[in-house]
Design a protein around this motif. Structure first.
Motif, PDB file in Angstrom:
ATOM      1  N   PRO A   1       2.526  -0.757   6.640  1.00  0.00           N
ATOM      2  CA  PRO A   1       2.952  -0.493   8.011  1.00  0.00           C
ATOM      3  C   PRO A   1       4.321   0.157   8.143  1.00  0.00           C
ATOM      4  O   PRO A   1       4.767   0.386   9.275  1.00  0.00           O
ATOM      5  CB  PRO A   1       2.982  -1.895   8.611  1.00  0.00           C
ATOM      6  N   PHE A   2       5.001   0.449   7.015  1.00  0.00           N
ATOM      7  CA  PHE A   2       6.369   0.976   7.090  1.00  0.00           C
ATOM      8  C   PHE A   2       6.463   2.333   6.394  1.00  0.00           C
ATOM      9  O   PHE A   2       5.839   2.569   5.360  1.00  0.00           O
ATOM     10  CB  PHE A   2       7.360   0.025   6.406  1.00  0.00           C
ATOM     11  N   THR A   3       7.265   3.210   6.988  1.00  0.00           N
ATOM     12  CA  THR A   3       7.621   4.481   6.364  1.00  0.00           C
ATOM     13  C   THR A   3       9.121   4.675   6.510  1.00  0.00           C
ATOM     14  O   THR A   3       9.656   4.610   7.621  1.00  0.00           O
ATOM     15  CB  THR A   3       6.882   5.671   7.008  1.00  0.00           C
ATOM     16  N   GLU A   4       9.790   4.851   5.401  1.00  0.00           N
ATOM     17  CA  GLU A   4      11.230   5.118   5.378  1.00  0.00           C
ATOM     18  C   GLU A   4      12.017   4.080   6.184  1.00  0.00           C
ATOM     19  O   GLU A   4      12.940   4.398   6.931  1.00  0.00           O
ATOM     20  CB  GLU A   4      11.511   6.548   5.835  1.00  0.00           C
TER      21      GLU A   4
ATOM     22  N   GLY B   1       0.791  -1.217   0.000  1.00  0.00           N
ATOM     23  CA  GLY B   1       0.000   0.000   0.000  1.00  0.00           C
ATOM     24  C   GLY B   1       0.826   1.270   0.000  1.00  0.00           C
ATOM     25  O   GLY B   1       0.297   2.352  -0.256  1.00  0.00           O
ATOM     26  N   MET B   2       2.132   1.127   0.258  1.00  0.00           N
ATOM     27  CA  MET B   2       2.982   2.310   0.353  1.00  0.00           C
ATOM     28  C   MET B   2       4.436   1.890   0.229  1.00  0.00           C
ATOM     29  O   MET B   2       4.811   0.783   0.636  1.00  0.00           O
ATOM     30  CB  MET B   2       2.752   3.007   1.693  1.00  0.00           C
ATOM     31  N   TRP B   3       5.262   2.778  -0.334  1.00  0.00           N
ATOM     32  CA  TRP B   3       6.699   2.504  -0.358  1.00  0.00           C
ATOM     33  C   TRP B   3       7.190   2.236   1.061  1.00  0.00           C
ATOM     34  O   TRP B   3       6.971   3.060   1.953  1.00  0.00           O
ATOM     35  CB  TRP B   3       7.472   3.697  -0.925  1.00  0.00           C
ATOM     36  N   PRO B   4       7.867   1.125   1.296  1.00  0.00           N
ATOM     37  CA  PRO B   4       8.285   0.803   2.662  1.00  0.00           C
ATOM     38  C   PRO B   4       9.538   1.527   3.112  1.00  0.00           C
ATOM     39  O   PRO B   4       9.819   1.563   4.317  1.00  0.00           O
ATOM     40  CB  PRO B   4       8.538  -0.705   2.591  1.00  0.00           C
ATOM     41  N   ASP B   5      10.297   2.099   2.176  1.00  0.00           N
ATOM     42  CA  ASP B   5      11.612   2.615   2.566  1.00  0.00           C
ATOM     43  C   ASP B   5      12.011   3.922   1.890  1.00  0.00           C
ATOM     44  O   ASP B   5      13.059   4.475   2.213  1.00  0.00           O
ATOM     45  CB  ASP B   5      12.690   1.562   2.281  1.00  0.00           C
ATOM     46  N   LYS B   6      11.217   4.453   0.988  1.00  0.00           N
ATOM     47  CA  LYS B   6      11.635   5.620   0.213  1.00  0.00           C
ATOM     48  C   LYS B   6      11.130   6.927   0.830  1.00  0.00           C
ATOM     49  O   LYS B   6       9.979   7.024   1.269  1.00  0.00           O
ATOM     50  CB  LYS B   6      11.108   5.529  -1.221  1.00  0.00           C
ATOM     51  N   THR B   7      12.010   7.946   0.841  1.00  0.00           N
ATOM     52  CA  THR B   7      11.575   9.302   1.165  1.00  0.00           C
ATOM     53  C   THR B   7      10.949   9.910  -0.080  1.00  0.00           C
ATOM     54  O   THR B   7      11.126   9.419  -1.202  1.00  0.00           O
ATOM     55  CB  THR B   7      12.761  10.172   1.608  1.00  0.00           C
ATOM     56  N   ARG B   8      10.234  10.995   0.097  1.00  0.00           N
ATOM     57  CA  ARG B   8       9.690  11.697  -1.065  1.00  0.00           C
ATOM     58  C   ARG B   8      10.807  12.093  -2.025  1.00  0.00           C
ATOM     59  O   ARG B   8      10.664  11.983  -3.251  1.00  0.00           O
ATOM     60  CB  ARG B   8       8.952  12.972  -0.631  1.00  0.00           C
ATOM     61  N   GLU B   9      11.923  12.547  -1.462  1.00  0.00           N
ATOM     62  CA  GLU B   9      13.020  13.074  -2.281  1.00  0.00           C
ATOM     63  C   GLU B   9      13.684  11.979  -3.117  1.00  0.00           C
ATOM     64  O   GLU B   9      14.319  12.273  -4.135  1.00  0.00           O
ATOM     65  CB  GLU B   9      14.059  13.753  -1.396  1.00  0.00           C
TER      66      GLU B   9
END
Length: 456
Positions: free
Chosen positions: A215-218, A139-147
């Motif tokens: 469940p993961f952000t950056e 559902g979401m990038w688990p490890d990438k910042t916007r930049e």
């Protein structure tokens, strides 16, 4: 998001409110003509170092798109750049950071829908092996910042990228970092649309919970099970949410059109280019008072474009869109249309589902929607049960609805088998995000790169 190629001289000018409700009225179909349209997005990564490929790099997004020509897909261009591919299975298009989306063809049954998904995934996997690309169903990038993420060459995305930070803190995350599965369904009349819209909106939190997969952000747990769902709560309050007016007496096509007129614009498409109209009023446009196109009035295509810029949990165009689920793997791509078709395409099931939720207050609906991104199936529902307990009852209705449809494949199987992955989730009590978190804290040793081994 929709893809525009050209504007035409014979596009009728909107001169009356009746023309605004015409697309919804035109969407009415007899039950025999109801179809299923499934859209699903996936994250694209380079298999060598896991970076998100840019549009132009060798083996990047443009090359992946153009490689679909070998399977019979034809390019769609904007400003001389390929932004989508069209074929018998629908359209493959680009989300803002290169997420790849299949907007599938309208199909008669779930067997066809799942076969279409399988064909698409087989094609992109074959292309990915040559291009050095892999695809993640999350559902979401688990490890990438916007930049760290690229930006695709689509004019409407440039406008949205500038506008999003003005109206919410997480809109850019919605654009750049998320993926969803969506189901598009038909209705037979205004009353049928209203009942399906209400059931779909009330039960959207259950779909969000069952498919929670972000469940993961950056690289770290973010405290949510569906962070993608949470993102929508701080994207743009004027075009998102649970829409209390849908449950009010008198809701129908006209009330929906009035709502859309109050959703601020993003753009106007003229001469192959997108003109920035972010934050301006479609009502002013109707009166010839749009500042970026003084004296002009909208065309029917302008209204169609505007219909695609509201982002509630359920959206009406000439069909109903169920929008609450995180992206996921093949089995869950097939499960989401099974969930909604079982509930909404059989009248007995639809009535039973409405009986479950019709007495909920708007405050209770909002509370459930707000609880689900963190709690998923542990969220409380009105009446004192958990969403897991409630979900068992809803899935029984789904199964009965699919059984009543009696759409069989060549082996004589009906469509209920596509619910099995959801039955397993409810039985275990663990949504996909919780399984990922268990792995992260267990055999992955908190190494988020291990998630890439779970690519399609």
């Amino acid at each position: 998001m929709s893809t525009r190629e050209t504007s035409t001289a014979d596009d009728p000018i909107i001169e009356s409110f009746d023309q605004l409700v015409a697309p919804m009225i035109g969407g009415e179909k007899p039950k025999a003509d109801w179809r299923i349209g499934t859209e699903h997005e996936k994250l694209v990564f380079n298999t060598r170092d896991h970076h998100a490929p840019s549009y132009d790099e060798p083996g990047g997004i443009r090359d992946i798109l153009l490689s679909l020509k070998e399977f019979g897909w034809e390019p769609v261009e904007e400003g001389g750049k390929v932004i989508a591919m069209r074929g018998s299975d629908g359209t493959v298009s680009l989300e803002p950071a290169g997420q790849l989306e299949l907007s599938g063809a309208p199909l008669e049954n779930l067997h066809e829908t799942c076969a279409e998904t399988g064909r698409h995934l087989a094609q992109v996997k074959a292309i990915g092996e040559r291009c050095g690309a892999g695809f993640l169903g999350l559902g979401m990038w688990p490890d990438k910042t916007r930049e760290e993420l690229p930006f695709m060459p689509k004019g409407r995305y440039d406008i949205m990228k500038r506008h999003m930070p003005r109206v919410g803190d997480l809109g850019l995350d919605m654009m750049l970092r998320t993926c969803t599965i969506q189901v598009n369904l038909d209705y037979g009349s205004e009353a049928d649309m209203v009942q399906k819209f209400r059931v779909g909106l009330a039960l959207q939190p259950l779909a969000t919970a069952l498919f929670a997969n972000s469940p993961f952000t950056e690289g770290k747990p973010n405290g949510f099970l569906s962070f993608r769902s949470h993102i929508w709560s701080d994207t743009d309050p004027q075009r998102t949410g649970m829409l209390p007016f849908v449950f009010e007496e008198g809701f129908g096509y006209e009330r929906w059109a009035e709502y859309l007129l109050d959703v601020p614009m993003y753009f106007v498409f003229r001469d192959g280019k997108y003109i920035d109209a972010a934050g301006l009023s479609f009502r002013d446009f109707m009166d010839g008072k749009l500042s970026v196109l003084p004296g002009e009035r909208p065309t029917q295509s302008d209204w169609w474009d505007h219909l695609s810029t509201a982002f509630p949990e359920v959206r009406l165009k000439s069909f109903l869109e169920m929008r609450g689920a995180d992206g996921g793997p093949w089995s869950r791509i097939c499960a989401l249309p099974a969930f909604w078709v079982g509930l909404l395409y059989d009248q007995t099931a639809l009535d039973a589902a409405w009986d479950l939720v019709k007495d909920w207050s708007m405050e209770e609906r909002e509370a459930l929607r707000n609880a689900v991104p963190k709690q998923a199936l542990d969220a409380p529902v009105p009446g004192g049960r958990t969403l897991r307990e409630f979900g068992r009852e809803v899935l029984k209705i789904c199964r009965a609805g699919l059984t009543a449809r009696a759409r069989l494949n060549a082996s004589g199987d009906n469509e209920t088998g596509f619910l099995e992955t959801l039955d397993e989730i409810v039985a275990s009590g663990k949504v996909p995000a919780q399984v990922l978190l268990d792995r992260y804290h267990g055999d992955w040793n908190e190494d988020i790169s291990r998630v890439y081994k779970y690519a399609f």
